[in-house]
Design an enzyme around this catalytic site. Structure first.
Site, PDB file in Angstrom:
ATOM      1  N   ASP A   1      -7.058   2.294   7.378  1.00  0.00           N
ATOM      2  CA  ASP A   1      -6.810   2.362   5.937  1.00  0.00           C
ATOM      3  C   ASP A   1      -6.214   1.067   5.411  1.00  0.00           C
ATOM      4  O   ASP A   1      -6.594   0.577   4.349  1.00  0.00           O
ATOM      5  CB  ASP A   1      -5.864   3.525   5.606  1.00  0.00           C
ATOM      6  CG  ASP A   1      -6.550   4.869   5.786  1.00  0.00           C
ATOM      7  OD1 ASP A   1      -7.800   4.887   5.763  1.00  0.00           O
ATOM      8  OD2 ASP A   1      -5.841   5.877   5.965  1.00  0.00           O
TER       9      ASP A   1
ATOM     10  N   GLU B   1       0.837  -1.194   0.000  1.00  0.00           N
ATOM     11  CA  GLU B   1       0.000   0.000   0.000  1.00  0.00           C
ATOM     12  C   GLU B   1       0.877   1.251   0.000  1.00  0.00           C
ATOM     13  O   GLU B   1       1.721   1.417   0.870  1.00  0.00           O
ATOM     14  CB  GLU B   1      -0.901  -0.029   1.245  1.00  0.00           C
ATOM     15  CG  GLU B   1      -1.689   1.224   1.464  1.00  0.00           C
ATOM     16  CD  GLU B   1      -2.084   1.413   2.929  1.00  0.00           C
ATOM     17  OE1 GLU B   1      -1.700   0.573   3.779  1.00  0.00           O
ATOM     18  OE2 GLU B   1      -2.756   2.408   3.217  1.00  0.00           O
TER      19      GLU B   1
ATOM     20  N   ASP C   1      -0.622  -1.292   6.280  1.00  0.00           N
ATOM     21  CA  ASP C   1      -0.504  -0.845   7.665  1.00  0.00           C
ATOM     22  C   ASP C   1      -1.557  -1.508   8.543  1.00  0.00           C
ATOM     23  O   ASP C   1      -2.612  -1.917   8.073  1.00  0.00           O
ATOM     24  CB  ASP C   1      -0.680   0.676   7.744  1.00  0.00           C
ATOM     25  CG  ASP C   1       0.592   1.402   7.305  1.00  0.00           C
ATOM     26  OD1 ASP C   1       1.682   0.819   7.486  1.00  0.00           O
ATOM     27  OD2 ASP C   1       0.483   2.514   6.769  1.00  0.00           O
TER      28      ASP C   1
ATOM     29  N   ASP D   1      -3.681  -0.287  10.397  1.00  0.00           N
ATOM     30  CA  ASP D   1      -4.678   0.705  10.813  1.00  0.00           C
ATOM     31  C   ASP D   1      -5.930   0.568   9.939  1.00  0.00           C
ATOM     32  O   ASP D   1      -6.037  -0.371   9.141  1.00  0.00           O
ATOM     33  CB  ASP D   1      -4.104   2.119  10.722  1.00  0.00           C
ATOM     34  CG  ASP D   1      -3.657   2.447   9.298  1.00  0.00           C
ATOM     35  OD1 ASP D   1      -3.965   1.660   8.376  1.00  0.00           O
ATOM     36  OD2 ASP D   1      -2.992   3.483   9.114  1.00  0.00           O
TER      37      ASP D   1
END
Ligand code: TSJ
Length: 649
Positions: A513, A436, A509, A511
């Site tokens: 997103d 990403e 990640d 998180d």
């Protein structure tokens, strides 16, 4: 125990003698305890909840017969269950054949449900259609109270055996049945009920039985909650509920129903501006996820009626035809049939086999939908336009797919600009990291071992597969590089033998997103390259969250708990030791060396293999997630962010 004193239904004492039929009874329930899975599917959480459905089904039968309007399902302290209805009350009179009260027979004879009281009408019934005696056999104790003819009758059991004969315990001015039971800890691995599971199931039953009021109550200390569900509109409201977060194409849900030869069919449907088809079908209130004759009848009739209507209105000309799939794009539909003797087939007994039902549903939809379209030409036009657009898009998608196939057939397609390929050509030895963001992609490219590791960065906003039609997926500038780099095609043309890397590693990640992009990719793989997941080629990289340093010692932690444990370990017996803790904010902030050391070096990294189940859940998350309306989606992401991140651990 040969001549034990028992009370007759009227309260007189009579001598009870055990005869051959009763011994058979006990053997029957012993069989249930020996092989519980045969009767309730499993003894895990699903079996535990199944007990409740078996009891509730009896009350729903009473509602279908027209004598019950309210059912309450309560979880009590200690995870016992109480089900109450306001029906006629289970018959208590002594049966001719057995010489025993009907109530006793219901709880002690296998398969006795609904077969008494004069042509018992049974259209409900759990997955295995077994009933009260099975629940009794699998309960540490069970108590039933029947309010009938001014008296309260009570009877008690334990593990299928009678512990208290039927007796009158009081007076009443109402009618109904109440059953309380405690699942036997000797039989079940899981003993804690989940309110949400029962609530969802009861809501579904309330939708399927219009006007029936069902209450669910959690009375366990600290978890008190309750709901009341009653839908006058029945399955119409079920469709409205499913379409809550979608932009619908016509205001009212279309409803059709019909009865023939003792069988009944109901269909409710409504189109929305999305592309997915959602058909939920039920036979005698039992969900049939594998479909069957009722679904077949519906699909055939829908396609035929829409094509005929298109010809009639001149929207379709000559040989123009809209396929079944195109007629169902963006359709939400509930099909509910009720019949005397359902035949459940298929791998999980979740497919309806009765062919007469195909004709019934076909006839109902043919007649009623045609009339509806005549009477609502504007809606008719909207639906036809939707199907026509779907038809054109499908044709475009087919061409796009062909062109991809042709390119790969012609000595391999040009690889995407962004792909940093590896030197090794043997797919069994190579890995593709899908990363990403551009900056993380840069670090990964510099940090990798380029002999066998390839990097494909994905950047910007990913395509929302849910909102996209197939042709957009094929031509999409974010997904095309993934398809090309993997080299195995998609959809029906997908060929694992052409796969260019045997490890496909999603690196995102930890998180929200990151979870989002992971969910998107998994959904994409699930829908268009399913064997890739089934055969275990997809992995998730597991980046660390913390770096801990003491002197020359460095350790990594992948969770807060681990951070604290390692910190204590590094300090050892020395409470004053200084342990430096830094947090990795994201992949993009690691330098190439760190990324290699922590996340990419096969000697040190952690990879989590993605299971089909993960992908199924991602797909479901997606379906709910990606309605048109932004607010519910946002709420859903926030509520499920934890779960989505958990995909990684
Ligand atoms: F599971 C169960 F059997 F224990 C049970 C049955 C549990 C609960 C909560 C409710 C019931 C139940 C059964 N509710 N209502 C009935 N109705 C009858 O059994 C019934 C009543 C009258 C007549 C009749 O012909 O007069 C026939 C039936 C089947």
């Amino acid at each position: 125990m040969e001549n034990e004193k028992v009370l007759s239904p009227t309260g007189e004492e009579t001598a009870k003698e055990y005869d051959a039929s009763e011994i058979q009874v006990l053997e029957g329930l012993e069989a249930v305890r020996k092989r519980p899975g045969m009767y309730i599917g499993s003894t895990s959480k699903s079996g535990l909840h199944h007990l409740v459905y078996e009891i509730v089904d009896n009350s729903i039968d009473e509602a279908l017969a027209g004598f019950c309007s309210e059912i309450t399902v309560q979880i009590n302290d200690g995870d016992t269950i109480t089900v109450t209805d306001n029906g006629r009350g289970i018959p208590v009179d002594v049966q001719q054949q057995t010489g025993r009260p009907a109530l006793e027979v219901v709880f002690t004879v296998l398969h006795a449900g609904g077969k008494f009281g004069g042509g018992g009408y049974k259209v409900s019934g759990g997955l295995h259609g077994v009933g009260a005696s099975v629940v009794n056999a699998l309960s540490e104790w069970l108590t039933v109270q029947v309010h009938k003819d001014g008296s309260i009758y009570q009877m008690k059991f334990s593990r299928g055996h009678i512990t208290e004969e039927m007796k009158i315990v009081g007076k009443t001015d109402r009618t109904g049945t109440t059953v309380t039971f405690k699942p036997d800890p000797e039989m079940f691995e899981e003993l804690t009920y989940e309110y949400d599971i029962l609530h969802t199931r009861m809501r579904e039953q309330a939708f399927l039985n219009a006007g029936l009021r069902i209450r669910t109550i959690d009375a366990r200390p600290g978890r008190e909650q309750s709901d009341e569900m009653c839908y006058a509109g029945g399955i119409r409201e079920f469709v409205t509920y499913i379409n809550t977060n979608k932009e619908t194409l016509h205001g009212d849900v279309i409803y059709m129903s019909g009865i023939r030869d003792g069988s009944q069919a109901e269909v409710a449907m409504q189109y929305h501006d999305g592309y997915n088809e959602t058909i939920l079908s039920f036979a005698n209130n039992i969900h049939t996820p594998e479909g069957g004759m009722h679904e077949e009848g519906f699909k055939k009739a829908l396609t035929r009626v829409l094509n005929k209507y298109g010809q009639k209105t001149g929207v379709l000309k000559g040989d123009d035809k809209i396929s079944g799939d195109d007629c169902r794009e963006g359709l939400t539909c509930i099909i509910s049939v009720k019949l005397e003797e359902p035949q459940f087939e298929g791998q999980t007994k979740a497919k309806l086999g009765n062919s007469e039902i195909r004709t019934l549903v076909d006839n109902v939809v043919s007649e009623k939908l045609e009339i509806f379209l005549e009477e609502h030409p504007a809606v008719g036009r909207t639906i036809l336009d939707k199907a026509l657009t779907a038809s054109r898009a499908r044709e475009a998608a087919r061409k796009a797919r062909e062109s991809i196939r042709r390119k790969t057939a012609l000595g391999g397609a040009a690889m995407p600009d962004k792909l940093r390929d590896c030197n090794e050509a043997n797919p069994e030895l190579t890995e593709l990291y899908i990363v990403e963001g551009d900056s993380a992609g840069g670090s990964a490219t510099q940090g990798r071992d380029s002999r066998f590791q390839a990097i494909l960065p994905l950047w910007g906003k990913m395509l929302n597969v849910e909102k996209a039609r197939a042709d957009k997926v094929y031509g999409n500038d974010k997904l095309t590089p993934v398809i090309t780099a993997l080299g195995a095609g998609i959809g029906d043309d997908f060929d694992l033998n052409k796969l260019r890397y045997h490890k496909v590693i999603i690196m995102a990640d930890a998180d929200v997103d990151g979870a989002h992009i992971r969910t998107l990719l998994l959904t994409f793989f699930f829908r268009f390259m399913r064997p890739l997941i089934e055969q275990g080629y997809v992995y998730s990289a597991v980046p660390p969250l913390f770096k801990l340093t003491r002197g020359k010692q460095t350790r990594l932690a992948f969770s807060e708990e681990e951070r604290d444990a390692i910190s204590a370990e590094l300090r050892g017996d020395n409470p004053n030791a200084k342990v430096d803790i830094s947090r990795f904010k994201g992949l993009g902030e690691m330098n190439p060396h760190e990324l290699w050391e922590t996340t990419m070096d096969p000697e040190k990294r952690t990879l989590r293999r993605i299971e089909l189940d993960d992908a199924v859940r991602a797909d479901e998350t997606f379906t709910v997630l990606m309605g048109e309306k932004v607010e519910p989606r946002k709420a859903f992401i926030e509520k499920n962010a934890k779960y989505a991140v958990n995909l990684d651990y």
